[in-house]
Design a protein around this motif. Structure first.
Motif, PDB file in Angstrom:
ATOM      1  N   ARG A  96      24.163 118.545 -48.519  1.00  0.00           N
ATOM      2  CA  ARG A  96      24.705 119.669 -47.544  1.00  0.00           C
ATOM      3  C   ARG A  96      25.705 120.601 -48.539  1.00  0.00           C
ATOM      4  O   ARG A  96      25.774 121.682 -48.540  1.00  0.00           O
ATOM      5  CB  ARG A  96      25.389 119.292 -46.367  1.00  0.00           C
ATOM      6  CG  ARG A  96      24.251 118.594 -45.329  1.00  0.00           C
ATOM      7  CD  ARG A  96      25.144 118.084 -43.910  1.00  0.00           C
ATOM      8  NE  ARG A  96      25.124 116.887 -44.335  1.00  0.00           N
ATOM      9  CZ  ARG A  96      26.476 116.207 -44.101  1.00  0.00           C
ATOM     10  NH1 ARG A  96      27.357 116.903 -43.600  1.00  0.00           N
ATOM     11  NH2 ARG A  96      26.809 114.992 -44.265  1.00  0.00           N
ATOM     12  N   ILE A  97      26.839 119.996 -49.132  1.00  0.00           N
ATOM     13  CA  ILE A  97      27.584 120.611 -49.995  1.00  0.00           C
ATOM     14  C   ILE A  97      26.928 121.374 -51.280  1.00  0.00           C
ATOM     15  O   ILE A  97      27.101 122.681 -51.234  1.00  0.00           O
ATOM     16  CB  ILE A  97      28.771 119.845 -50.629  1.00  0.00           C
ATOM     17  CG1 ILE A  97      29.447 119.222 -49.666  1.00  0.00           C
ATOM     18  CG2 ILE A  97      29.433 120.669 -51.550  1.00  0.00           C
ATOM     19  CD1 ILE A  97      30.564 118.047 -50.113  1.00  0.00           C
ATOM     20  N   GLU A  98      25.847 120.941 -51.639  1.00  0.00           N
ATOM     21  CA  GLU A  98      25.221 121.802 -52.659  1.00  0.00           C
ATOM     22  C   GLU A  98      24.470 122.917 -52.132  1.00  0.00           C
ATOM     23  O   GLU A  98      24.362 123.918 -52.828  1.00  0.00           O
ATOM     24  CB  GLU A  98      24.146 120.612 -53.453  1.00  0.00           C
ATOM     25  CG  GLU A  98      24.638 119.628 -54.542  1.00  0.00           C
ATOM     26  CD  GLU A  98      24.078 118.748 -55.082  1.00  0.00           C
ATOM     27  OE1 GLU A  98      22.957 118.383 -54.513  1.00  0.00           O
ATOM     28  OE2 GLU A  98      24.409 118.114 -55.923  1.00  0.00           O
ATOM     29  N   ARG A  99      23.882 122.647 -51.007  1.00  0.00           N
ATOM     30  CA  ARG A  99      23.337 123.774 -50.235  1.00  0.00           C
ATOM     31  C   ARG A  99      24.265 124.818 -49.922  1.00  0.00           C
ATOM     32  O   ARG A  99      24.135 126.153 -50.049  1.00  0.00           O
ATOM     33  CB  ARG A  99      22.360 123.392 -49.095  1.00  0.00           C
ATOM     34  CG  ARG A  99      21.270 122.600 -49.451  1.00  0.00           C
ATOM     35  CD  ARG A  99      20.413 122.002 -48.320  1.00  0.00           C
ATOM     36  NE  ARG A  99      19.255 121.284 -48.664  1.00  0.00           N
ATOM     37  CZ  ARG A  99      18.002 121.638 -48.019  1.00  0.00           C
ATOM     38  NH1 ARG A  99      17.859 122.481 -46.916  1.00  0.00           N
ATOM     39  NH2 ARG A  99      17.056 121.147 -48.330  1.00  0.00           N
ATOM     40  N   ALA A 100      25.318 124.570 -49.373  1.00  0.00           N
ATOM     41  CA  ALA A 100      26.559 125.384 -49.159  1.00  0.00           C
ATOM     42  C   ALA A 100      26.760 126.228 -50.100  1.00  0.00           C
ATOM     43  O   ALA A 100      27.451 127.416 -50.187  1.00  0.00           O
ATOM     44  CB  ALA A 100      27.463 124.654 -48.409  1.00  0.00           C
ATOM     45  N   LEU A 101      26.932 125.506 -51.444  1.00  0.00           N
ATOM     46  CA  LEU A 101      27.472 126.185 -52.657  1.00  0.00           C
ATOM     47  C   LEU A 101      26.320 126.988 -53.527  1.00  0.00           C
ATOM     48  O   LEU A 101      26.583 127.464 -54.350  1.00  0.00           O
ATOM     49  CB  LEU A 101      28.248 125.125 -53.445  1.00  0.00           C
ATOM     50  CG  LEU A 101      29.377 124.424 -52.968  1.00  0.00           C
ATOM     51  CD1 LEU A 101      29.864 123.230 -54.153  1.00  0.00           C
ATOM     52  CD2 LEU A 101      30.513 125.404 -52.783  1.00  0.00           C
ATOM     53  N   ALA A 102      25.027 126.848 -53.118  1.00  0.00           N
ATOM     54  CA  ALA A 102      23.959 127.280 -53.633  1.00  0.00           C
ATOM     55  C   ALA A 102      24.180 129.002 -53.866  1.00  0.00           C
ATOM     56  O   ALA A 102      24.383 129.446 -53.117  1.00  0.00           O
ATOM     57  CB  ALA A 102      22.531 127.156 -53.014  1.00  0.00           C
ATOM     58  N   GLY A 103      23.715 129.244 -54.983  1.00  0.00           N
ATOM     59  CA  GLY A 103      23.796 130.887 -55.352  1.00  0.00           C
ATOM     60  C   GLY A 103      25.442 130.968 -56.048  1.00  0.00           C
ATOM     61  O   GLY A 103      25.557 132.322 -56.646  1.00  0.00           O
ATOM     62  N   GLY A 104      26.164 130.313 -55.754  1.00  0.00           N
ATOM     63  CA  GLY A 104      27.483 130.311 -56.440  1.00  0.00           C
ATOM     64  C   GLY A 104      27.821 129.804 -57.774  1.00  0.00           C
ATOM     65  O   GLY A 104      27.027 129.441 -58.134  1.00  0.00           O
ATOM     66  N   ILE A 143      32.610 124.184 -47.359  1.00  0.00           N
ATOM     67  CA  ILE A 143      32.396 122.557 -47.490  1.00  0.00           C
ATOM     68  C   ILE A 143      32.780 122.047 -45.982  1.00  0.00           C
ATOM     69  O   ILE A 143      32.085 121.172 -45.498  1.00  0.00           O
ATOM     70  CB  ILE A 143      33.312 122.135 -48.540  1.00  0.00           C
ATOM     71  CG1 ILE A 143      32.592 122.639 -49.863  1.00  0.00           C
ATOM     72  CG2 ILE A 143      33.260 120.595 -48.482  1.00  0.00           C
ATOM     73  CD1 ILE A 143      33.433 122.019 -50.972  1.00  0.00           C
ATOM     74  N   GLU A 144      34.014 122.580 -45.379  1.00  0.00           N
ATOM     75  CA  GLU A 144      34.162 122.123 -44.089  1.00  0.00           C
ATOM     76  C   GLU A 144      33.101 122.270 -43.098  1.00  0.00           C
ATOM     77  O   GLU A 144      32.895 121.534 -42.167  1.00  0.00           O
ATOM     78  CB  GLU A 144      35.678 122.962 -43.585  1.00  0.00           C
ATOM     79  CG  GLU A 144      35.994 122.354 -42.314  1.00  0.00           C
ATOM     80  CD  GLU A 144      37.367 122.891 -41.926  1.00  0.00           C
ATOM     81  OE1 GLU A 144      37.639 123.073 -40.629  1.00  0.00           O
ATOM     82  OE2 GLU A 144      38.090 123.473 -42.668  1.00  0.00           O
ATOM     83  N   ALA A 145      32.648 123.518 -43.227  1.00  0.00           N
ATOM     84  CA  ALA A 145      31.436 123.694 -42.355  1.00  0.00           C
ATOM     85  C   ALA A 145      30.216 122.939 -42.543  1.00  0.00           C
ATOM     86  O   ALA A 145      29.551 122.419 -41.582  1.00  0.00           O
ATOM     87  CB  ALA A 145      31.014 125.122 -42.178  1.00  0.00           C
ATOM     88  N   ALA A 146      30.075 122.727 -43.888  1.00  0.00           N
ATOM     89  CA  ALA A 146      28.705 121.959 -44.022  1.00  0.00           C
ATOM     90  C   ALA A 146      28.689 120.465 -44.148  1.00  0.00           C
ATOM     91  O   ALA A 146      28.100 119.668 -43.792  1.00  0.00           O
ATOM     92  CB  ALA A 146      28.270 122.238 -45.635  1.00  0.00           C
TER      93      ALA A 146
END
Length: 191
Positions: A96-104, A143-146
């Protein structure tokens, strides 16, 4: 319809605040009333959690819980949030964190056993400044949201950010010595 019913696409996010408000109001009846209200919320939440778990089992048993369906469920804020509350989310915290950070440009290094997310900031963002702080806050919010189970977020500077920007004095002296020798040799060749 109940007076406090909320719009599915907008008001559901306020439901948690309303529940807290109602529990707080029940405290006016004393500590026993508050405890009973909190127990009622726990029992109802457990019931809904068991129902969601059974629903997922039924979908899986019938072969309709495909990868595409799992992505759709995980991508819906309302459903994903409910699944997180009940420990049923299809993806672990790292995913979930990796998906939230994807593209960054921020890299997830690890999630420790005690729930700390360790991240590496890209070059140019490890130093001081408002852009670095904005990036850190944005990443912490994502990260808090994911992955609300994360207990802390720690940032590490990119190795490029930690390299010294100062040339060692010994290198300056060796350069002067080499230049003097090279200019003499160059002058002899030029004539």
């Amino acid at each position: 319809m109940p007076e406090q019913e909320f719009d599915r696409t907008e008001g559901w996010q306020a439901a948690g605040a309303r529940i807290d408000s109602l529990i707080g109001a029940s405290a006016s009846g004393g500590p026993v009333a508050r405890e009973r209200a909190e127990e009622l919320v726990r029992v109802v939440a457990d019931l809904y959690g068991a129902g969601l778990e059974r629903l997922l089992e039924l979908l899986h048993e019938r072969g309709v819980l495909t990868d595409e369906m799992i992505d759709a469920v995980a991508g819906d804020d309302l459903v994903a949030g409910l699944l997180l509350v009940h420990g049923l989310h299809p993806y672990d915290a790292v995913t979930r964190i990796e998906r939230a950070l994807a593209g960054g440009e921020v890299e997830l290094l690890e999630v420790t056993a005690d729930g700390v997310a360790r991240l590496r900031l890209p070059g140019g963002h490890g130093g001081c400044g408002s852009s670095s702080e904005k990036l850190r806050r944005a990443v912490e919010g994502a990260i808090e949201a994911a992955a609300p189970e994360i207990t802390a977020v720690e940032f590490e500077e990119s190795p490029a950010d930690t390299a010294p920007a100062v040339i060692p004095v010994s290198a300056l002296f060796s350069r002067l010595t080499d230049t003097a020798g090279a200019s003499g040799a160059g002058a002899a060749v030029a004539t």
